[in-house]
Enzyme design. Structure first.
Site, PDB file in Angstrom:
ATOM      1  N   GLU A  64       0.821  -1.219   0.000  1.00 47.54           N
ATOM      2  CA  GLU A  64       0.000   0.000   0.000  1.00 47.54           C
ATOM      3  C   GLU A  64       0.851   1.265   0.000  1.00 47.54           C
ATOM      4  OE1 GLU A  64      -0.587  -2.662   1.761  1.00 47.54           O
ATOM      5  OE2 GLU A  64      -2.637  -3.266   1.294  1.00 47.54           O
TER       6      GLU A  64
ATOM      7  N   GLN B  83      -7.888  -2.497  -0.601  1.00 47.63           N
ATOM      8  CA  GLN B  83      -8.765  -3.677  -0.647  1.00 47.63           C
ATOM      9  C   GLN B  83      -9.815  -3.584   0.465  1.00 47.63           C
ATOM     10  OE1 GLN B  83      -7.067  -7.870  -0.606  1.00 47.63           O
ATOM     11  NE2 GLN B  83      -7.674  -7.506  -2.734  1.00 47.63           N
ATOM     12  N   PHE B  84      -9.377  -3.154   1.632  1.00 52.57           N
ATOM     13  CA  PHE B  84     -10.258  -2.780   2.745  1.00 52.57           C
ATOM     14  C   PHE B  84      -9.672  -1.503   3.336  1.00 52.57           C
ATOM     15  CE2 PHE B  84     -11.240  -7.172   2.187  1.00 52.57           C
ATOM     16  CZ  PHE B  84     -12.560  -7.337   2.592  1.00 52.57           C
ATOM     17  N   ALA B  85     -10.543  -0.612   3.790  1.00 52.20           N
ATOM     18  CA  ALA B  85     -10.049   0.665   4.342  1.00 52.20           C
ATOM     19  C   ALA B  85      -9.060   0.430   5.478  1.00 52.20           C
ATOM     20  CB  ALA B  85     -11.227   1.505   4.830  1.00 52.20           C
ATOM     21  N   ASP B  86      -9.227  -0.691   6.171  1.00 51.41           N
ATOM     22  CA  ASP B  86      -8.329  -1.020   7.290  1.00 51.41           C
ATOM     23  C   ASP B  86      -6.858  -1.019   6.851  1.00 51.41           C
ATOM     24  OD1 ASP B  86     -10.510  -2.604   9.311  1.00 51.41           O
ATOM     25  OD2 ASP B  86     -10.938  -2.588   7.180  1.00 51.41           O
ATOM     26  N   PHE B  87      -6.626  -1.455   5.607  1.00 49.87           N
ATOM     27  CA  PHE B  87      -5.238  -1.627   5.164  1.00 49.87           C
ATOM     28  C   PHE B  87      -4.573  -0.310   4.795  1.00 49.87           C
ATOM     29  CE2 PHE B  87      -7.107  -5.883   3.812  1.00 49.87           C
ATOM     30  CZ  PHE B  87      -6.880  -6.408   5.076  1.00 49.87           C
TER      31      PHE B  87
ATOM     32  N   HIS C  51     -11.202  -5.823   9.286  1.00 51.40           N
ATOM     33  CA  HIS C  51     -11.937  -5.716   8.021  1.00 51.40           C
ATOM     34  C   HIS C  51     -13.234  -4.944   8.222  1.00 51.40           C
ATOM     35  CE1 HIS C  51      -9.224  -9.009   6.918  1.00 51.40           C
ATOM     36  NE2 HIS C  51      -9.496  -8.733   5.660  1.00 51.40           N
TER      37      HIS C  51
END
Ligand code: TPP
Length: 658
Positions: free
Chosen positions: A397, A419-423, A464
């Protein structure tokens, strides 16, 4: 030191000498000024000039260089007027950052230089992005980027090399291995024999170059540039050199063995080369004097201009006005046949139409190409736009965000899908430090949208499910969009892509396939910074966004007697405070709802702004409802109670009755 002239002509041999001498003389002057207290800090590149100058002269003037704090020779090789450099170091207006950033932390499109940010690593990815733009435009240009050996320990270095190799980008990665990273010797920095050995692991070419031998530096880099222009590819170079002074002047060199300093002093790139040129009869003592005199005059005159310039004055409007790149919103009215489609389809449609509209737009993310992304937003895009514009990335990222910045610098647009905002936490540094601050620092846009599939309610656990908008609303320079309906999602995404500023675009995953709405089939835009009054009432104002809007609607449907104003913020930065104040003034009661946990959430700011500007209109204390102050849990019962939906209903009834 052995010099091989090869087929270099006398003019080039002299240019290289003069190229090194100039930054050396500037530095000598700076050290005097530092002792006189006339400048505040100095990072010395003495003894390393051959690298900056050899690389800069091997590149063409229209090829980007991304230098570090010891590469004064890059700046002087690009013929930046000295008074501007001095003004930059003194924080004066005619520098490159209007006094907003110090030393070499600036870029200039005019001279095709993109300076470092303090965090060292991100610029390696910015170089990847610039090189990607060149590759896509088939412009056959090389991009050169610098790092110290200390910087090679950062994850960004490894991500940047890997990405450049996987995408075969025309980047020359230049490591200046100067023995120490601040006080840390190389043996405590890495445990491989040569830093370039790492290139093998990434599948790229490499060379070790004597960084104190200007002819070796120039000849090898020149050869490589010519080869890369013909056949684009990344190359890793390790320049062996030594840091002859402290990390910066104040920190000294006590920890460096005297013996090493003496050894390396004998290898000084300028005095050795000068002797060589004198022996060859290419230079005479008189000529040296003449050159030195010319440089001394240039330096004195540049310094005078810079010292004569008054200190920057503070102008509130200018400071606030320069955080964002100017953007004139063009309203494209919704038209075309409307269809009732899902939230996810609206985003996909907006992105697709933006891809048609902006040929220079590139989308990047994990598994977004043939696979279509984990949420299938980009399904079918490869067939329509090809794999050069719809790019699968490795799992990196940080460097992909930096590469998006590089695309923007090279005149393109980028959408990055997390891919997910968490990442996004793995790409946090370049977002908050690079994208957010670039326009304020040196007037350069960051034309990047980061798509953020976010939010809970699906039992996906702490990594996630997060809705982490508050990490970004706090950072000046970013815009934050958070739609709740398909119609808004499409129009706002289109505008976010038009906008040359960095935009975090939050897409609640719970809405993707559950929320339908009428969406016009053609391209249209909606303005950022305008909230939407979803329901109009008289007795209480509910201010919310994202999934909160739907929770509020659900609760209001259960309580038809409560005639509430329901304001959907739609964008959090810029925030439509006018709309918030207007509704509060009308109803006298404010309940703020957000999915984010309460402390430090945007609700706190809205609440204080309302208290500050319309306290007299309030008939009840402002109330905030958000998630619990815990990470978001996995099990249903835990998550349900973590999320604020039930608490919101209770609070609404209480406030209504207040
Ligand atoms: C992410 C980050 N961590 C720490 C620092 C503090 N710092 C600035 S320069 C530096 C040493 C860099 O060493 P190297 O990359 O070898 O470059 P050199 O200074 O030797 O040219 C350190 C630790 C920083 N700027 N950024």
């Amino acid at each position: 030191m052995r010099y091989h002239i090869g087929d270099l002509d006398p003019q080039r041999l002299l240019d290289l000498y003069q190229g090194m001498l100039k930054p050396r003389m500037i530095e000598e002057k700076m050290l005097i000024l530092l002792r006189q207290g006339k400048i505040s800090k100095w990072f010395s590149g003495m003894g390393q000039e051959a690298i900056s100058v050899g690389v800069a002269q091997a590149l063409k003037g229209d090829e980007y260089i991304l230098p570090m704090h010891r590469n004064l020779g890059v700046f002087t090789s690009r013929d930046i007027p000295l008074h501007r450099l001095f003004a930059q170091w003194q924080g004066k207006a005619s520098g490159f950052t209007k006094g907003r950033d110090r030393s070499f932390h600036f870029g200039t499109q005019q001279y095709k230089i993109v300076g470092m940010i303090s965090h060292l690593g991100p610029q390696l990815g910015v170089a990847d992005g610039i090189a990607l733009a060149h590759m896509l435009k088939r412009s056959k240009r090389v991009t050169a980027v610098f790092t110290g050996e200390g910087g090679t320990s950062e994850g960004d270095f490894h991500e940047a090399l890997n990405l450049a190799s996987v995408w075969n980008l025309p980047v020359i990665f230049c490591i200046e291995n100067n023995g120490y990273g601040l006080s840390t010797p190389t043996r405590e920095q890495y445990n491989c024999e040569n830093l370039v050995d790492r290139a093998k692991g990434y599948g790229m070419e490499s060379r070790i170059i004597d960084g104190n031998n200007i002819l070796e530096v120039f000849t090898k880099v020149d050869e490589l540039c010519k080869a890369i222009r013909k056949r684009p590819r990344p190359v890793l170079l390790e320049f062996r050199t030594f840091r002859m002074r402290g990390h910066e002047e104040a920190s000294g060199t006590k920890y460096v063995p005297e013996k090493l300093l003496k050894e390396w002093a004998k290898k000084d790139p300028i005095s050795n080369y000068e002797t060589f040129l004198l022996e060859k009869g290419l230079l005479t003592p008189e000529k040296i004097e003449e050159i030195k005199k010319g440089f001394a005059q240039e330096i004195e005159s540049g310094l005078k201009t810079a010292f004569d310039e008054p200190a920057v004055n503070f102008d509130l409007e200018r400071e606030l006005g320069d955080v964002y790149h100017p953007f004139e919103y063009q309203d494209v009215a919704p038209k075309g046949e409307s269809k009732n489609i899902r939230f996810v389809d609206a985003i996909s449609q907006g992105l697709e139409q933006s891809m048609y509209r902006h040929n220079e737009l590139i989308v990047m993310g994990q598994d977004i190409a043939d696979y279509g992304g984990v949420f299938k937003i980009t399904e079918g895009f490869v067939d329509k736009f090809g794999k050069s514009r719809v790019r699968n990335t490795p799992i990196c990222e940080s460097i992909v965000v930096s590469a998006a910045m590089g695309l923007s610098i090279a005149g393109m647009k980028a959408v990055v899908e997390m891919q997910f905002a968490d990442f996004v936490s793995s790409g946090f540094n370049p977002i908050v430090n690079y994208l957010a601050k670039t326009h304020y620092r040196w007037d350069e846009k960051a034309d990047v949208v980061i798509r953020m599939p976010c939010g809970g309610g699906m039992g996906a656990g702490p990594f996630h499910s997060q809705t982490n908008e508050a990490w970004f609303t706090k950072t000046p320079g970013l815009k934050v969009v958070y739609p709740a309906f398909p119609f808004d999602a499409k129009g706002l995404l289109n505008t976010a892509i038009e906008d040359p500023n960095p935009v975090l675009f939050f897409e609640h995953k719970g809405l993707y396939r559950n929320i339908y709405g009428e969406v016009p089939s053609d391209y249209y835009t909606l303005p950022l910074g305008q909230a939407n009054l979803v329901r109009k009432g008289e007795s209480i104002s509910i201010v919310t966004y994202g999934a909160g809007v739907h929770w509020a609607l659900e609760v209001l449907d259960r309580h038809p007697d409560i005639d509430a104003d329901l304001l959907d913020l739609r964008t959090l930065q810029p925030l439509d405070m006018e709309a918030v104040l207007a509704t509060v003034k009308r109803t006298g009661k404010l309940l703020i709802l957000h999915e984010d946990s309460l402390f430090g959430g945007i609700g706190s700011d809205i609440s204080s702004a309302v208290m500050e500007s319309c306290f007299e209109f309030l008939d009840a204390p402002v109330r905030r409802i958000g998630s619990l102050e815990t990470p978001i849990p996995f099990a249903k019962a835990l998550e349900e109670n973590y999320l604020p939906k039930a608490r919101f209903e209770r609070a609404l009834l209480e406030m209504y009755a207040y």
